[in-house]
Design an enzyme around this catalytic site. Sequence first.
Site, PDB file in Angstrom:
ATOM      1  N   SER A 124       0.799  -1.227   0.000  1.00 41.89           N
ATOM      2  CA  SER A 124       0.000   0.000   0.000  1.00 41.89           C
ATOM      3  C   SER A 124       0.830   1.275   0.000  1.00 41.89           C
ATOM      4  O   SER A 124       0.558   2.216   0.740  1.00 41.89           O
ATOM      5  CB  SER A 124      -0.988   0.018   1.172  1.00 41.89           C
ATOM      6  OG  SER A 124      -1.959  -0.968   0.980  1.00 41.89           O
ATOM      7  N   SER A 125       1.839   1.319  -0.845  1.00 45.30           N
ATOM      8  CA  SER A 125       2.588   2.566  -0.991  1.00 45.30           C
ATOM      9  C   SER A 125       1.684   3.672  -1.527  1.00 45.30           C
ATOM     10  O   SER A 125       1.842   4.832  -1.156  1.00 45.30           O
ATOM     11  CB  SER A 125       3.796   2.359  -1.913  1.00 45.30           C
ATOM     12  OG  SER A 125       3.402   1.845  -3.172  1.00 45.30           O
ATOM     13  N   ASP A 170      -7.074  -0.233   2.693  1.00 42.95           N
ATOM     14  CA  ASP A 170      -5.700   0.263   2.719  1.00 42.95           C
ATOM     15  C   ASP A 170      -5.613   1.635   3.355  1.00 42.95           C
ATOM     16  O   ASP A 170      -4.793   1.881   4.250  1.00 42.95           O
ATOM     17  CB  ASP A 170      -5.133   0.310   1.298  1.00 42.95           C
ATOM     18  CG  ASP A 170      -4.995  -1.064   0.674  1.00 42.95           C
ATOM     19  OD1 ASP A 170      -5.210  -2.064   1.392  1.00 42.95           O
ATOM     20  OD2 ASP A 170      -4.668  -1.139  -0.522  1.00 42.95           O
TER      21      ASP A 170
END
Length: 390
Positions: A124-125, A170
Amino acid sequence: MKSHLYKEFNKLYDKEAENAYFSPGRVNLIGEHIDYNGGLVMPCAITFGTYLLVSPNNDGVLRFRSLNFEEKPDIALQNHYTKTDEKWFNYPLGIFEYFLKDGHDLQGLDMLFYGDIPISSGLSSSASIEVVTAFALNDLFDAGYSKLDLVKLAKSVENNFIGVNCGIMDQFAVAFGEKNKALMLNCDTLDYQAVDSNLGDHILAIINTNKPRKLAESKYNERVQECQAALTALKQELDINNLCDIDTATFNQYSHLITDSVILKRAQHVIEENDRVKLAAVALSNNNLAEFGRLMYASHDSLRDLYEVSGQELDAIVAYSKTDVNVAGARMTGAGFGGCAIALVKENAFEDFSTNVIEYYTDKIGYVPSVYRSLIGDGVGELEPSVIRG
């Protein structure tokens, strides 16, 4: 900790950074491909993430710089923005678009982003960079959003500006994460429970397959559509809004309504996985890592066989983990199609695990994975200057 970031900011802009923020990445401990089906997931924030240093300017320009990417756009402040190709700065730019659309007066900013999350790893950048930008703008311009507002805004950016049909997990996890706690989140109601996650003598190993993967170009959206088809079939006789509104027993009673064998498999995974999350919360609360590990393996098997989002790379990591007595459990995490697996590994055996899984994987796959150790960390927040300056 990240003292070089202040020096880099000063070098880039010839001035001091006035504010600094951090948003973590996340892993999902269990409950995969549930978030867009209205069910329960169990993510946690990790100790890798995205740093943002920022100072205002009087030029009416948004200056995006990153230590991870080469593009260095200077974009004039205007009323509306659209996505530019597949560039990294689309993620923060989308946040600006939504703040402006909501009528907030912004000013020019000089920004430096740095992330230590492996790109395209499934940690989840993208959510991390969205949430850290939203949190920073909310703070700098006193926009008055709650943390949940910021989560919803960031999800809208991902869905409508970036074009990925993700659920809310996220963004929620990186915003609301708590140290040493997993979040059991109901993706339909957004009610959540922070579950004590005392890993005892174990730590979280994150194994990046290093297989190139682009979520927007993967079969992720296809799985979303397949779940919608399953829901439509079940609604012939059931009054439900999401697949996860029913449990496994009810699904077994009405599964005959789904006549396509592939769609049936997708629904079976989703509904059984939702039940596994409930069992996992009990196991973690009772410090029963053996049971939690068993559920992790069962989750992976389902993702491999029923949902078909694993692959030889992720399967190799889990196959090795099953042979290692120092591993309580392992599974793929994230959307799949590459990305990462996680394993609960005894802390004093981490180095041996890392060496052995790299050797096993490289022999099977032909290239080298990356192995990281992480704890369960806190969600997004402002950093005191001393934390980064050292």
